[in-house]
Design an enzyme around this catalytic site. Structure first.
Site, PDB file in Angstrom:
ATOM      1  N   ILE A  66     -50.067   5.667 -18.291  1.00 32.77           N
ATOM      2  CA  ILE A  66     -51.057   4.773 -18.905  1.00 32.77           C
ATOM      3  C   ILE A  66     -50.474   4.060 -20.131  1.00 32.77           C
ATOM      4  O   ILE A  66     -50.896   2.956 -20.479  1.00 32.77           O
ATOM      5  CB  ILE A  66     -52.341   5.576 -19.258  1.00 32.77           C
ATOM      6  CG1 ILE A  66     -53.544   4.671 -19.326  1.00 32.77           C
ATOM      7  CG2 ILE A  66     -52.163   6.416 -20.504  1.00 32.77           C
ATOM      8  CD1 ILE A  66     -54.849   5.424 -19.154  1.00 32.77           C
ATOM      9  N   HIS A 121     -44.254  17.266 -15.434  1.00 30.18           N
ATOM     10  CA  HIS A 121     -44.087  15.886 -14.993  1.00 30.18           C
ATOM     11  C   HIS A 121     -42.736  15.361 -15.456  1.00 30.18           C
ATOM     12  O   HIS A 121     -42.228  15.761 -16.512  1.00 30.18           O
ATOM     13  CB  HIS A 121     -45.210  14.975 -15.514  1.00 30.18           C
ATOM     14  CG  HIS A 121     -45.416  15.049 -16.991  1.00 30.18           C
ATOM     15  ND1 HIS A 121     -46.075  16.093 -17.605  1.00 30.18           N
ATOM     16  CD2 HIS A 121     -45.041  14.207 -17.987  1.00 30.18           C
ATOM     17  CE1 HIS A 121     -46.095  15.898 -18.910  1.00 30.18           C
ATOM     18  NE2 HIS A 121     -45.459  14.757 -19.177  1.00 30.18           N
ATOM     19  N   HIS A 131     -40.824  11.902 -16.460  1.00 30.37           N
ATOM     20  CA  HIS A 131     -40.977  10.492 -16.794  1.00 30.37           C
ATOM     21  C   HIS A 131     -39.858   9.701 -16.144  1.00 30.37           C
ATOM     22  O   HIS A 131     -38.685  10.104 -16.223  1.00 30.37           O
ATOM     23  CB  HIS A 131     -40.850  10.276 -18.313  1.00 30.37           C
ATOM     24  CG  HIS A 131     -41.950  10.865 -19.134  1.00 30.37           C
ATOM     25  ND1 HIS A 131     -42.990  10.108 -19.625  1.00 30.37           N
ATOM     26  CD2 HIS A 131     -42.172  12.132 -19.566  1.00 30.37           C
ATOM     27  CE1 HIS A 131     -43.804  10.896 -20.338  1.00 30.37           C
ATOM     28  NE2 HIS A 131     -43.325  12.123 -20.309  1.00 30.37           N
TER      29      HIS A 131
HETATM   30  P1  AMP Z   1     -45.691  14.120 -22.298  1.00 27.85           P
HETATM   31  O1  AMP Z   1     -45.875  13.685 -23.731  1.00 27.85           O
HETATM   32  O2  AMP Z   1     -44.271  14.243 -21.857  1.00 27.85           O
HETATM   33  O3  AMP Z   1     -46.507  15.365 -21.993  1.00 27.85           O
HETATM   34  O4  AMP Z   1     -46.266  12.935 -21.424  1.00 27.85           O
HETATM   35  C1  AMP Z   1     -47.608  12.797 -21.084  1.00 27.85           C
HETATM   36  C2  AMP Z   1     -47.783  11.386 -20.625  1.00 27.85           C
HETATM   37  O5  AMP Z   1     -48.996  11.309 -19.901  1.00 27.85           O
HETATM   38  C3  AMP Z   1     -47.884  10.363 -21.755  1.00 27.85           C
HETATM   39  O6  AMP Z   1     -46.820   9.416 -21.651  1.00 27.85           O
HETATM   40  C4  AMP Z   1     -49.265   9.721 -21.546  1.00 27.85           C
HETATM   41  O7  AMP Z   1     -49.261   8.337 -21.784  1.00 27.85           O
HETATM   42  C5  AMP Z   1     -49.530  10.041 -20.087  1.00 27.85           C
HETATM   43  N1  AMP Z   1     -50.943  10.102 -19.734  1.00 27.85           N
HETATM   44  C6  AMP Z   1     -51.930  10.823 -20.340  1.00 27.85           C
HETATM   45  N2  AMP Z   1     -53.106  10.640 -19.704  1.00 27.85           N
HETATM   46  C7  AMP Z   1     -52.857   9.805 -18.668  1.00 27.85           C
HETATM   47  C8  AMP Z   1     -53.666   9.231 -17.636  1.00 27.85           C
HETATM   48  N3  AMP Z   1     -54.976   9.485 -17.552  1.00 27.85           N
HETATM   49  N4  AMP Z   1     -53.086   8.397 -16.738  1.00 27.85           N
HETATM   50  C9  AMP Z   1     -51.756   8.135 -16.825  1.00 27.85           C
HETATM   51  N5  AMP Z   1     -50.934   8.645 -17.764  1.00 27.85           N
HETATM   52  C10 AMP Z   1     -51.475   9.458 -18.683  1.00 27.85           C
END
Ligand code: AMP
Ligand code: ZN
Length: 132
Positions: free
Chosen positions: A29, A97, A99
């Site tokens: 997002i 996850h 990236h």
């Molecule tokens: P991390 O900081 O590595 O845990 O990454 C989590 C990622 O999830 C961040 O880059 C957020 O922008 C992304 N994120 C959180 N909520 C959502 C959502 N509803 N849809 C898509 N991405 C999300």
């Protein structure tokens, strides 16, 4: 339930890039760079240290294929593929996850820089790392 489990269940909308029985990839997002994508297992596990090897390998295989596809289609000049594990490493969602962050030039919205730190005795570091 965690936010990514809600996305996987379809309770929260997402922009799906790829899906199979075990793995889902969606657009992040935040779009830190154009095409920023997240690859996650459908089975909940907190992070790469908690996940079983098969789950990690399935995600890594999808991340590898998508990284190539995304770089080609976005005309990126490079890509960072990374997983954050733990708060100190910047993990904010406790569901494993990877990236995929396409890179365009040095002035895009992300900086990953390895700053020099104090000199270490590598022999000593090796002992600690190997648990000796
Ligand atoms: P991390 O900081 O590595 O845990 O990454 C989590 C990622 O999830 C961040 O880059 C957020 O922008 C992304 N994120 C959180 N909520 C959502 C959502 N509803 N849809 C898509 N991405 C999300
Ligand atoms: Zn989850």
């Amino acid at each position: 339930m965690c936010v990514f489990c809600e996305i996987i269940k379809g309770n929260i909308p997402s922009a799906k890039v790829y899906e199979d029985d075990d793995v889902l990839a969606i657009l992040d997002i935040s779009q830190v760079t154009f095409g920023h994508t997240l690859v996650m297992p459908k089975k909940h596990c907190a992070n790469i240290l908690e996940a079983d090897e098969e789950t990690v390998l399935k995600c890594a295989a999808v991340a590898k294929k998508l990284a190539k596809q995304i770089v080609e289609n976005t005309k990126a000049t490079g890509v960072n593929v990374l997983t954050n594990c733990g708060e100190s490493a910047g993990q904010t969602v406790d569901h494993l996850h990877f990236h995929i962050i396409p890179r365009y030039d040095e002035n895009d919205a992300i900086t990953i820089k390895f700053n020099p730190s104090k000199e270490q005795d590598l022999g000593q570091v090796l002992k600690v790392v190997k648990g000796e």
